[in-house]
Scaffold this motif. Structure first.
Motif, PDB file in Angstrom:
ATOM      1  N   UNK A   1       0.762  -1.184   0.245  1.00 28.27           N
ATOM      2  CA  UNK A   1      -0.059   0.104  -0.055  1.00 28.27           C
ATOM      3  C   UNK A   1       1.025   1.172   0.063  1.00 28.27           C
ATOM      4  N   UNK A   2       0.531   2.320  -0.878  1.00 29.95           N
ATOM      5  CA  UNK A   2       1.265   3.650  -0.703  1.00 29.95           C
ATOM      6  C   UNK A   2       0.957   4.286   0.418  1.00 29.95           C
ATOM      7  N   UNK A   3       1.647   5.568   0.675  1.00 30.29           N
ATOM      8  CA  UNK A   3       1.367   6.313   1.973  1.00 30.29           C
ATOM      9  C   UNK A   3      -0.210   6.690   1.813  1.00 30.29           C
ATOM     10  N   UNK A   4      -0.239   7.311   3.293  1.00 29.22           N
ATOM     11  CA  UNK A   4      -1.821   7.302   3.546  1.00 29.22           C
ATOM     12  C   UNK A   4      -2.704   8.408   2.821  1.00 29.22           C
ATOM     13  N   UNK A   5      -1.780   9.584   2.517  1.00 33.36           N
ATOM     14  CA  UNK A   5      -2.428  10.590   1.615  1.00 33.36           C
ATOM     15  C   UNK A   5      -2.634  10.161   0.117  1.00 33.36           C
ATOM     16  N   UNK A   6      -1.738   9.279  -0.263  1.00 35.93           N
ATOM     17  CA  UNK A   6      -1.996   8.821  -1.780  1.00 35.93           C
ATOM     18  C   UNK A   6      -3.078   7.842  -1.680  1.00 35.93           C
ATOM     19  N   UNK A   7      -3.366   7.029  -0.784  1.00 39.21           N
ATOM     20  CA  UNK A   7      -4.422   6.276  -0.671  1.00 39.21           C
ATOM     21  C   UNK A   7      -5.818   6.914  -0.658  1.00 39.21           C
ATOM     22  N   UNK A   8      -5.706   8.023   0.102  1.00 40.91           N
ATOM     23  CA  UNK A   8      -6.952   8.942   0.213  1.00 40.91           C
ATOM     24  C   UNK A   8      -7.059   9.503  -1.199  1.00 40.91           C
ATOM     25  N   UNK A   9      -6.209   9.828  -1.872  1.00 44.90           N
ATOM     26  CA  UNK A   9      -6.373  10.757  -3.253  1.00 44.90           C
ATOM     27  C   UNK A   9      -6.876   9.517  -4.078  1.00 44.90           C
ATOM     28  N   UNK A  10      -6.232   8.272  -4.223  1.00 45.58           N
ATOM     29  CA  UNK A  10      -6.650   7.330  -5.168  1.00 45.58           C
ATOM     30  C   UNK A  10      -7.867   7.042  -4.994  1.00 45.58           C
ATOM     31  N   UNK A  11      -8.413   6.785  -3.823  1.00 41.13           N
ATOM     32  CA  UNK A  11      -9.798   6.349  -3.397  1.00 41.13           C
ATOM     33  C   UNK A  11     -10.751   7.419  -4.000  1.00 41.13           C
ATOM     34  N   UNK A  12     -10.368   8.630  -3.856  1.00 41.13           N
ATOM     35  CA  UNK A  12     -11.328   9.694  -4.692  1.00 41.13           C
ATOM     36  C   UNK A  12     -11.391   9.648  -6.045  1.00 41.13           C
ATOM     37  N   UNK A  13     -10.229   9.198  -6.755  1.00 44.86           N
ATOM     38  CA  UNK A  13      -9.848   8.927  -8.080  1.00 44.86           C
ATOM     39  C   UNK A  13     -11.045   7.787  -8.373  1.00 44.86           C
ATOM     40  N   UNK A  14     -10.880   6.759  -7.655  1.00 42.85           N
ATOM     41  CA  UNK A  14     -11.672   5.527  -8.041  1.00 42.85           C
ATOM     42  C   UNK A  14     -13.189   5.871  -7.984  1.00 42.85           C
ATOM     43  N   UNK A  15     -13.684   6.508  -7.143  1.00 44.46           N
ATOM     44  CA  UNK A  15     -14.898   6.845  -6.883  1.00 44.46           C
ATOM     45  C   UNK A  15     -15.577   7.756  -8.079  1.00 44.46           C
ATOM     46  N   UNK A  16     -14.444   8.616  -8.450  1.00 46.97           N
ATOM     47  CA  UNK A  16     -14.987   9.561  -9.511  1.00 46.97           C
ATOM     48  C   UNK A  16     -15.191   8.931 -11.032  1.00 46.97           C
ATOM     49  N   UNK A  17     -14.173   7.653 -11.086  1.00 36.81           N
ATOM     50  CA  UNK A  17     -13.910   7.329 -12.563  1.00 36.81           C
ATOM     51  C   UNK A  17     -14.688   5.704 -12.647  1.00 36.81           C
ATOM     52  N   UNK A  18     -14.794   5.102 -11.648  1.00 42.43           N
ATOM     53  CA  UNK A  18     -15.076   3.716 -11.675  1.00 42.43           C
ATOM     54  C   UNK A  18     -16.346   3.049 -11.151  1.00 42.43           C
ATOM     55  N   UNK A  19     -17.220   4.075 -10.493  1.00 41.83           N
ATOM     56  CA  UNK A  19     -18.421   3.615  -9.735  1.00 41.83           C
ATOM     57  C   UNK A  19     -19.538   4.537 -10.539  1.00 41.83           C
ATOM     58  N   UNK A  20     -19.761   4.080 -11.529  1.00 42.38           N
ATOM     59  CA  UNK A  20     -20.890   5.010 -12.381  1.00 42.38           C
ATOM     60  C   UNK A  20     -21.945   3.693 -12.675  1.00 42.38           C
ATOM     61  N   UNK A  21     -21.416   3.095 -13.865  1.00 44.55           N
ATOM     62  CA  UNK A  21     -22.296   2.059 -14.551  1.00 44.55           C
ATOM     63  C   UNK A  21     -22.401   0.632 -13.622  1.00 44.55           C
ATOM     64  N   UNK A  22     -21.004   0.414 -13.177  1.00 46.63           N
ATOM     65  CA  UNK A  22     -20.758  -0.858 -12.563  1.00 46.63           C
ATOM     66  C   UNK A  22     -20.579  -0.616 -10.989  1.00 46.63           C
ATOM     67  N   UNK A  23     -21.613  -0.508 -10.154  1.00 44.06           N
ATOM     68  CA  UNK A  23     -21.653  -0.100  -8.816  1.00 44.06           C
ATOM     69  C   UNK A  23     -21.189  -1.332  -8.063  1.00 44.06           C
ATOM     70  N   UNK A  24     -20.162  -1.052  -6.992  1.00 43.91           N
ATOM     71  CA  UNK A  24     -19.727  -2.190  -6.099  1.00 43.91           C
ATOM     72  C   UNK A  24     -19.735  -1.571  -4.454  1.00 43.91           C
ATOM     73  N   UNK A  25     -19.018  -0.563  -4.542  1.00 45.90           N
ATOM     74  CA  UNK A  25     -18.800   0.120  -3.044  1.00 45.90           C
ATOM     75  C   UNK A  25     -19.673   1.174  -2.849  1.00 45.90           C
ATOM     76  N   UNK A  26     -19.903   1.605  -1.555  1.00 50.03           N
ATOM     77  CA  UNK A  26     -20.594   2.759  -1.220  1.00 50.03           C
ATOM     78  C   UNK A  26     -19.537   3.829  -0.799  1.00 50.03           C
ATOM     79  N   UNK A  27     -19.536   4.975  -1.308  1.00 44.44           N
ATOM     80  CA  UNK A  27     -18.383   6.039  -1.171  1.00 44.44           C
ATOM     81  C   UNK A  27     -18.343   6.351   0.587  1.00 44.44           C
ATOM     82  N   UNK A  28     -19.280   6.633   1.136  1.00 44.90           N
ATOM     83  CA  UNK A  28     -19.303   6.968   2.560  1.00 44.90           C
ATOM     84  C   UNK A  28     -18.850   5.841   3.452  1.00 44.90           C
ATOM     85  N   UNK A  29     -19.373   4.610   3.384  1.00 44.47           N
ATOM     86  CA  UNK A  29     -18.918   3.711   4.214  1.00 44.47           C
ATOM     87  C   UNK A  29     -17.495   3.152   3.806  1.00 44.47           C
TER      88      UNK A  29
END
Length: 644
Positions: free
Chosen positions: A144-172
């Protein structure tokens, strides 16, 4: 009953059993035999068009439909056999000795393929770790990369990969990740959090569009293929009971989002999706209602199940396999933002209208037509082709569905800046591909025949149009013509060509066959109108010149060019570039001898361009390049393999 009657009855039963067994054996034998040349399978359809009864095998009439796997995009041998000049060119490679210019071009291209082979992942490391669960989790944590990078990549994931194929809930998901980094997570939750976090940061970093995407590479930690194998190892050691948990199924679904083409082929994705599908059914995700769970978990399960159905259908199409998933039942996923859903919720929130963009809009819109798209594809993929008029009923309805998507998915909403952000555009593109793939798959078996009497005109025209609309999305992401304000736009360019490779092949096939049809008709005009995609005109060459010989050639060149410019990047394949370059070269001329010369010239020009680009990009030295060292036979065999 006396002994004689009993013996007679047993003999009668044995005779019936032997007869039944013989019938079964004959059925199995017949099922495994391919159709003889000139034969087709004829069908009898019920009045409701829902059941098929095999009637007989008989001689095919002229131009009968055959279920060629090449027509649906995979069998290279049959695909190339549709272009006579390419077959002649392949035959000339077998001459002894081969022509000097063919020997030269095959040597050059084969050598370049070794030097500029597309990178499969950041480091091409197989990080499979076989051991107990704790060993695998510990190894995941070290990646796993550093904490700040993990948070930034998580935001990128939800912006780009959670539209047509939903798997995760952003808040939880964010809450779970924060608890992990704050070391306030229980051990059993850690076993769910770490694989999920690794999957999310790996998928997001593979996009390569933002500076944060490169941090894992700099640290030598996360790469797509290594993370993928670790996650599969983790899933393999889980018990059947553990597979019933929603969180485990989410991790399994995340492995299907690793889009680098080197991780899994489309066929392997289809096979893996089928395994997850059955695990999900064992967990009850296929049910119309979910008992004993709250509104939040019901909605998460509903999203996951529809994602699994969509992926099974799309991977089936791309791998030329039947879609074995069931139809969708129950309520549609609610059209709301993730912030309107939370654990412990007592009442299902009221969905928004389709004119408002929400986190759930794409999947909600797709769910409305899933059963129609599944049924349509099953009509042409079950091994026995449906009658043409039945398929047209499906395609006419799906064309209307594609046309009637909500206004939020238009590409020409210039007054709305939020509508044209990169991640919004990617969501619109993804939705269009999910809607259009089954349509193109239904058209292709009929349209690809290009009969002289144009019997299948109603399939041919929209097939050419639909494939062209799909290919035009690459123009939005091509770094040669930047239209998006991104630090590294080539990330989305790579994503497009890795995920939608099948659709690029369909476009090339459709337009090459249309060009061949015009050549045979000795005309430069055609009845295919320029496509307009929800108010956004596409492909200037098509719009200005129409589907003339000149217009199609220009459009095909506009597609081969980015394919060749991507050589050396993730998922690129020189074999595809060589194949389509040869096909286009064969269609530039009417005279067969000129066509063979044209193919050779096209491949020579391609070689010159690739060598120049490889020198500029540092793949090889202009002074040290030597293509004459290897065995002549291997070069010719490589080129033949490209054209099979």
């Amino acid at each position: 009953m006396d002994e004689t009657d009993t013996e007679s009855m047993l003999k009668n039963l044995a005779s019936k059993y032997d007869d039944l067994q013989a019938r079964v054996n004959e059925l199995e034998r017949t099922r495994q035999l391919p159709l003889a040349a000139g034969q087709r399978s004829e069908l009898t359809w019920n009045a409701d068009n829902t059941q098929v009864v095999p009637a007989r095998l008989g001689p095919a009439t002229s131009g009968s439909v055959q279920t060629s796997s090449a027509i649906r995009g995979k069998d290279k041998s049959t695909l190339i056999s549709q272009f006579e000049a390419v077959q002649d060119f392949v035959a000339s490679l077998r001459d002894d000795p081969p022509p000097d210019e063919l020997l030269h071009v095959s040597r050059e291209l084969h050598s370049l393929s070794r030097i500029t082979e597309g990178k499969p992942c950041l480091h091409n490391r197989n990080l499979s770790i076989h051991g107990n669960q704790e060993d695998i989790l510990a190894h995941m944590e070290r990646l796993l990369p550093p904490v700040n990078t993990c948070h930034a990549l998580t935001e990128i994931y939800f912006n780009y990969f959670e539209h047509c194929t939903r798997i995760l809930h952003r808040g939880t998901t964010n809450t779970l990740f924060r608890a992990y980094f704050n070391k306030s997570i229980l051990q059993e939750r850690r076993a769910l959090c770490v694989p999920t976090l690794l999957a999310v940061v790996s998928i997001a970093s593979s996009l390569g569009t933002f500076p944060e995407c490169d941090v894992p590479a700099v640290h030598g930690r996360v790469d797509g293929i290594g993370a993928y194998h670790l996650l599969r190892n983790h899933l393999e050691i889980l018990s059947t009971k553990e597979w019933l948990e929603t969180s485990i199924l989410q991790i399994a679904l995340l492995t299907l989002k690793f889009h680098k083409s080197s991780v899994l082929t489309d066929l392997e994705k289809w096979q893996w999706t089928g395994q997850i599908l059955r695990r999900a059914m064992a967990a009850g995700l296929h049910k119309a209602e979910y008992a004993d769970v709250d509104v939040f978990e019901s909605e998460v399960k509903r999203r996951m199940w529809l994602t699994l159905l969509e992926l099974d259908l799309t991977f089936a199409i791309a791998s030329n396999m039947p879609a074995n998933c069931p139809v969708w039942v129950g309520a549609l996923p609610v059209n709301v933002d993730d912030g309107q859903l939370y654990p412990g919720q007592k009442q299902r929130p009221r969905g928004h209208g389709l004119e408002l963009w929400t986190d759930g809009l794409c999947q909600h819109v797709l769910a409305q037509s899933f059963n129609d798209r599944l049924t349509a594809y099953q009509a042409v993929s079950s091994g026995i082709m449906a009658p043409y008029d039945i398929v047209l009923k499906h395609t006419r309805h799906l064309e209307q569905v594609t046309h009637d998507v909500p206004v939020a998915f238009r590409l020409d909403r210039e007054q709305d800046e939020a509508a044209n952000t990169p991640h919004r555009l990617m969501a619109k593109m993804e939705l269009d591909f999910f809607l259009r793939r089954p349509l193109n798959a239904c058209y292709a078996p009929y349209a690809a025949e290009m009969r002289q009497d144009d019997k299948y005109k109603e399939a041919r025209i929209p097939w050419v149009q639909g494939c062209t609309i799909s290919i035009c999305f690459q123009d939005l992401f091509d770094p040669k013509f930047p239209t998006l304000d991104l630090p590294e736009p080539r990330g989305l360019w790579d994503y497009y060509h890795n995920v939608y490779k099948w659709d690029v092949g369909q476009y090339m096939l459709a337009n090459c066959l249309e060009l061949q049809r015009l050549r045979h008709l000795n005309t430069d005009g055609t009845d295919v109108p320029s496509p307009v995609f929800r108010g956004h005109a596409l492909r200037t060459s098509v719009k200005v010149m129409g589907w003339t010989i000149e217009g199609i050639l220009k459009s095909l060149e506009d597609t081969i060019d980015p394919l060749s410019r991507r050589i050396g990047r993730h998922g690129s394949d020189l074999r595809d570039v060589v194949k389509w370059t040869a096909v286009v070269g064969s269609l530039r001329m009417n005279v067969n001898g000129s066509r063979l010369r044209s193919i050779t010239n096209e491949l020579q020009n391609l070689t010159t361009q690739l060598k120049s680009r490889a020198v500029c990009e540092g793949h090889l030295s202009s002074t040290s390049y030597n293509s004459a060292e290897d065995d002549v036979k291997s070069h010719l065999e490589w080129l033949q393999d490209c054209l099979r």
